[in-house]
Design a protein around this motif. Structure first.
Motif, PDB file in Angstrom:
ATOM      1  N   THR A 130       0.844  -1.184   0.000  1.00  0.00           N
ATOM      2  CA  THR A 130       0.000   0.000   0.000  1.00  0.00           C
ATOM      3  C   THR A 130       0.884   1.239   0.000  1.00  0.00           C
ATOM      4  O   THR A 130       2.047   1.180   0.411  1.00  0.00           O
ATOM      5  CB  THR A 130      -0.918   0.035   1.230  1.00  0.00           C
ATOM      6  N   ASN A 131       0.344   2.351  -0.468  1.00  0.00           N
ATOM      7  CA  ASN A 131       1.109   3.595  -0.443  1.00  0.00           C
ATOM      8  C   ASN A 131       1.519   3.938   0.983  1.00  0.00           C
ATOM      9  O   ASN A 131       0.722   3.835   1.916  1.00  0.00           O
ATOM     10  CB  ASN A 131       0.285   4.729  -1.037  1.00  0.00           C
ATOM     11  N   GLY A 132       2.768   4.331   1.154  1.00  0.00           N
ATOM     12  CA  GLY A 132       3.275   4.644   2.474  1.00  0.00           C
ATOM     13  C   GLY A 132       3.831   3.453   3.222  1.00  0.00           C
ATOM     14  O   GLY A 132       4.271   3.583   4.361  1.00  0.00           O
ATOM     15  N   SER A 133       3.838   2.282   2.589  1.00  0.00           N
ATOM     16  CA  SER A 133       4.299   1.076   3.272  1.00  0.00           C
ATOM     17  C   SER A 133       5.804   0.896   3.201  1.00  0.00           C
ATOM     18  O   SER A 133       6.346  -0.052   3.761  1.00  0.00           O
ATOM     19  CB  SER A 133       3.613  -0.153   2.674  1.00  0.00           C
ATOM     20  N   ALA A 134       6.507   1.776   2.482  1.00  0.00           N
ATOM     21  CA  ALA A 134       7.976   1.752   2.388  1.00  0.00           C
ATOM     22  C   ALA A 134       8.486   0.471   1.752  1.00  0.00           C
ATOM     23  O   ALA A 134       9.575  -0.004   2.081  1.00  0.00           O
ATOM     24  CB  ALA A 134       8.618   1.977   3.752  1.00  0.00           C
ATOM     25  N   ILE A 135       7.717  -0.093   0.856  1.00  0.00           N
ATOM     26  CA  ILE A 135       8.170  -1.242   0.072  1.00  0.00           C
ATOM     27  C   ILE A 135       8.586  -0.708  -1.290  1.00  0.00           C
ATOM     28  O   ILE A 135       7.758  -0.200  -2.049  1.00  0.00           O
ATOM     29  CB  ILE A 135       7.065  -2.304  -0.065  1.00  0.00           C
ATOM     30  N   ARG A 136       9.865  -0.814  -1.602  1.00  0.00           N
ATOM     31  CA  ARG A 136      10.392  -0.262  -2.841  1.00  0.00           C
ATOM     32  C   ARG A 136      11.148  -1.332  -3.624  1.00  0.00           C
ATOM     33  O   ARG A 136      11.763  -2.225  -3.048  1.00  0.00           O
ATOM     34  CB  ARG A 136      11.356   0.900  -2.561  1.00  0.00           C
ATOM     35  N   ALA A 137      11.119  -1.203  -4.939  1.00  0.00           N
ATOM     36  CA  ALA A 137      11.898  -2.092  -5.793  1.00  0.00           C
ATOM     37  C   ALA A 137      13.332  -1.614  -5.920  1.00  0.00           C
ATOM     38  O   ALA A 137      14.259  -2.409  -6.080  1.00  0.00           O
ATOM     39  CB  ALA A 137      11.257  -2.194  -7.176  1.00  0.00           C
ATOM     40  N   ILE A 138      13.539  -0.284  -5.864  1.00  0.00           N
ATOM     41  CA  ILE A 138      14.868   0.319  -5.979  1.00  0.00           C
ATOM     42  C   ILE A 138      15.059   1.298  -4.827  1.00  0.00           C
ATOM     43  O   ILE A 138      14.170   2.097  -4.536  1.00  0.00           O
ATOM     44  CB  ILE A 138      15.052   1.040  -7.325  1.00  0.00           C
ATOM     45  N   GLY A 139      16.216   1.234  -4.180  1.00  0.00           N
ATOM     46  CA  GLY A 139      16.487   2.115  -3.044  1.00  0.00           C
ATOM     47  C   GLY A 139      17.802   2.841  -3.207  1.00  0.00           C
ATOM     48  O   GLY A 139      18.244   3.130  -4.314  1.00  0.00           O
ATOM     49  N   GLY A 140      18.467   3.111  -2.090  1.00  0.00           N
ATOM     50  CA  GLY A 140      19.737   3.810  -2.130  1.00  0.00           C
ATOM     51  C   GLY A 140      19.581   5.275  -2.469  1.00  0.00           C
ATOM     52  O   GLY A 140      18.503   5.858  -2.380  1.00  0.00           O
ATOM     53  N   SER A 141      20.685   5.887  -2.895  1.00  0.00           N
ATOM     54  CA  SER A 141      20.661   7.305  -3.228  1.00  0.00           C
ATOM     55  C   SER A 141      21.350   7.604  -4.557  1.00  0.00           C
ATOM     56  O   SER A 141      21.419   8.761  -4.961  1.00  0.00           O
ATOM     57  CB  SER A 141      21.346   8.118  -2.117  1.00  0.00           C
ATOM     58  N   SER A 142      21.870   6.590  -5.238  1.00  0.00           N
ATOM     59  CA  SER A 142      22.496   6.790  -6.541  1.00  0.00           C
ATOM     60  C   SER A 142      21.452   6.737  -7.641  1.00  0.00           C
ATOM     61  O   SER A 142      20.418   6.079  -7.497  1.00  0.00           O
ATOM     62  CB  SER A 142      23.563   5.717  -6.792  1.00  0.00           C
ATOM     63  N   PRO A 143      21.704   7.410  -8.772  1.00  0.00           N
ATOM     64  CA  PRO A 143      20.737   7.366  -9.881  1.00  0.00           C
ATOM     65  C   PRO A 143      20.584   5.950 -10.426  1.00  0.00           C
ATOM     66  O   PRO A 143      21.529   5.163 -10.424  1.00  0.00           O
ATOM     67  CB  PRO A 143      21.384   8.275 -10.936  1.00  0.00           C
ATOM     68  N   VAL A 144      19.380   5.634 -10.891  1.00  0.00           N
ATOM     69  CA  VAL A 144      19.180   4.424 -11.680  1.00  0.00           C
ATOM     70  C   VAL A 144      19.374   4.822 -13.140  1.00  0.00           C
ATOM     71  O   VAL A 144      18.719   5.739 -13.638  1.00  0.00           O
ATOM     72  CB  VAL A 144      17.796   3.797 -11.439  1.00  0.00           C
ATOM     73  N   THR A 145      20.311   4.171 -13.817  1.00  0.00           N
ATOM     74  CA  THR A 145      20.690   4.544 -15.174  1.00  0.00           C
ATOM     75  C   THR A 145      20.133   3.539 -16.168  1.00  0.00           C
ATOM     76  O   THR A 145      20.270   2.325 -15.971  1.00  0.00           O
ATOM     77  CB  THR A 145      22.219   4.623 -15.319  1.00  0.00           C
ATOM     78  N   VAL A 146      19.522   4.054 -17.242  1.00  0.00           N
ATOM     79  CA  VAL A 146      18.927   3.202 -18.270  1.00  0.00           C
ATOM     80  C   VAL A 146      19.652   3.478 -19.587  1.00  0.00           C
ATOM     81  O   VAL A 146      19.564   4.583 -20.135  1.00  0.00           O
ATOM     82  CB  VAL A 146      17.419   3.471 -18.424  1.00  0.00           C
ATOM     83  N   TYR A 147      20.362   2.463 -20.089  1.00  0.00           N
ATOM     84  CA  TYR A 147      21.164   2.625 -21.287  1.00  0.00           C
ATOM     85  C   TYR A 147      20.369   2.310 -22.557  1.00  0.00           C
ATOM     86  O   TYR A 147      19.214   1.871 -22.494  1.00  0.00           O
ATOM     87  CB  TYR A 147      22.416   1.757 -21.197  1.00  0.00           C
ATOM     88  N   THR A 148      21.014   2.490 -23.712  1.00  0.00           N
ATOM     89  CA  THR A 148      20.349   2.494 -25.016  1.00  0.00           C
ATOM     90  C   THR A 148      19.464   1.277 -25.263  1.00  0.00           C
ATOM     91  O   THR A 148      18.350   1.409 -25.770  1.00  0.00           O
ATOM     92  CB  THR A 148      21.397   2.610 -26.136  1.00  0.00           C
ATOM     93  N   ASN A 149      19.913   0.090 -24.929  1.00  0.00           N
ATOM     94  CA  ASN A 149      19.142  -1.118 -25.215  1.00  0.00           C
ATOM     95  C   ASN A 149      18.263  -1.554 -24.047  1.00  0.00           C
ATOM     96  O   ASN A 149      17.722  -2.660 -24.057  1.00  0.00           O
ATOM     97  CB  ASN A 149      20.087  -2.259 -25.599  1.00  0.00           C
ATOM     98  N   GLY A 150      18.126  -0.692 -23.054  1.00  0.00           N
ATOM     99  CA  GLY A 150      17.380  -1.056 -21.863  1.00  0.00           C
ATOM    100  C   GLY A 150      16.069  -0.318 -21.717  1.00  0.00           C
ATOM    101  O   GLY A 150      15.883   0.789 -22.224  1.00  0.00           O
ATOM    102  N   THR A 151      15.133  -0.956 -21.000  1.00  0.00           N
ATOM    103  CA  THR A 151      13.849  -0.351 -20.647  1.00  0.00           C
ATOM    104  C   THR A 151      13.589  -0.580 -19.164  1.00  0.00           C
ATOM    105  O   THR A 151      13.727  -1.706 -18.668  1.00  0.00           O
ATOM    106  CB  THR A 151      12.699  -0.954 -21.456  1.00  0.00           C
ATOM    107  N   LEU A 152      13.231   0.469 -18.461  1.00  0.00           N
ATOM    108  CA  LEU A 152      12.806   0.385 -17.062  1.00  0.00           C
ATOM    109  C   LEU A 152      11.321   0.692 -17.027  1.00  0.00           C
ATOM    110  O   LEU A 152      10.895   1.764 -17.456  1.00  0.00           O
ATOM    111  CB  LEU A 152      13.581   1.374 -16.204  1.00  0.00           C
ATOM    112  N   ARG A 153      10.532  -0.254 -16.515  1.00  0.00           N
ATOM    113  CA  ARG A 153       9.076  -0.089 -16.505  1.00  0.00           C
ATOM    114  C   ARG A 153       8.540  -0.203 -15.084  1.00  0.00           C
ATOM    115  O   ARG A 153       8.790  -1.183 -14.385  1.00  0.00           O
ATOM    116  CB  ARG A 153       8.412  -1.158 -17.378  1.00  0.00           C
TER     117      ARG A 153
END
Length: 266
Positions: A130-153
């Motif tokens: 649920t919203n506010g439940s602090a369950i995340r797929a990606i954490g940390g503080s560095s950028p998530v980088t998506v390169y030319t052949n990649g898709t993040l959905r």
């Protein structure tokens, strides 16, 4: 087993209970699903890695247990078939998503501090809760980088935030899609080859929202495309005393909401 032994799967798929004692000292140098491997589901104790995971089979391989990167960056290579993970512990280390097929982060366990780079294929963020439940797929503080052949959905079953607020979205020629979601990121930025990047709605007949400025007082410059895509609508919001500069093409986004003390350049 473990420590020096790799795991190699082949033959008929099974549901496997991992009762091997979990711990960094028992880490597997690699896990490989051969071309002839069926669909395996692995649960039970946590799996510690000292290498990556590769799926050379056309079948889905599903890990319902914790997969621990064990203090070093690892690669998940969906070379032929898909893989799905309910819990990946990164400990502030990077996971590289490689291979032309799909890796999905699902389940109800927070991927605490996990940082991600998408170099090839698709990474789907589909954590529940649920919203506010602090369950995340990606954490940390560095950028998530998506390169030319990649898709993040981002494709949760409901509008559940998939990325921690300190994570910036860094586009380097790849594609970022929102499906059935309201997603907040620190900022949207471009990197190498970013003019070829695409940020879009990925689901027909829906309106999705990308918020920039989660965490407040951020800055970003992005020169790729922003578009509705797939016969849906992508809305944008800049807030929290944040400045975003968009130098690429903007196609038919329905909303551009800017909060108090925010600046945006279109």
């Amino acid at each position: 087993m473990g420590g020096t032994d790799s795991l190699i799967f082949d033959g008929t798929g099974l549901v496997i209970n991992n009762d091997y004692a979990a711990g960094a000292g028992s880490a597997f140098p690699g896990i490989t699903f051969n071309a002839g491997a069926g669909a395996f589901t692995i649960h039970g104790n946590a799996l510690y890695l000292s290498g990556g995971i590769t799926n050379n089979s056309p079948n889905l391989q599903y890990f319902t247990n914790i997969v621990n990167l064990n203090g070093v960056g690892r690669t998940f290579n969906a070379a032929v078939g898909q893989m799905q993970f309910d819990a990946v512990y990164g400990g502030s280390y990077f996971l590289v998503k490689d291979g032309t097929n799909i890796v999905t982060f699902s389940g109800l366990v927070d991927n605490n501090a996990l940082q991600v780079v998408v170099t090839n294929g698709m990474l789907v963020l589909a954590k529940g809760g649920t919203n506010g439940s602090a369950i995340r797929a990606i954490g940390g503080s560095s950028p998530v980088t998506v390169y030319t052949n990649g898709t993040l959905r981002c494709a949760p079953s409901a509008n559940i935030d998939q990325m921690y607020k300190n994570v910036a979205l860094s586009m380097s020629g790849g594609t970022f899609q929102l499906q059935n979601s309201v997603e907040a990121v620190r900022s949207l930025v471009g990197w190498t080859n970013s003019p070829n990047s695409i940020v879009e709605n990925g689901l027909a007949n829906t309106t999705n929202l990308l918020r920039m400025g989660d965490g407040s007082n951020k800055r970003g410059i992005y020169d790729g495309a922003i578009r509705d895509g797939s016969a849906g609508v992508l809305s944008l919001e800049v807030f929290g005393n944040t400045m975003e500069q968009f130098d690429g093409s903007l196609t038919r986004s329905e909303e551009r909401r800017v909060g108090k003390e925010c600046r945006s350049r279109w």
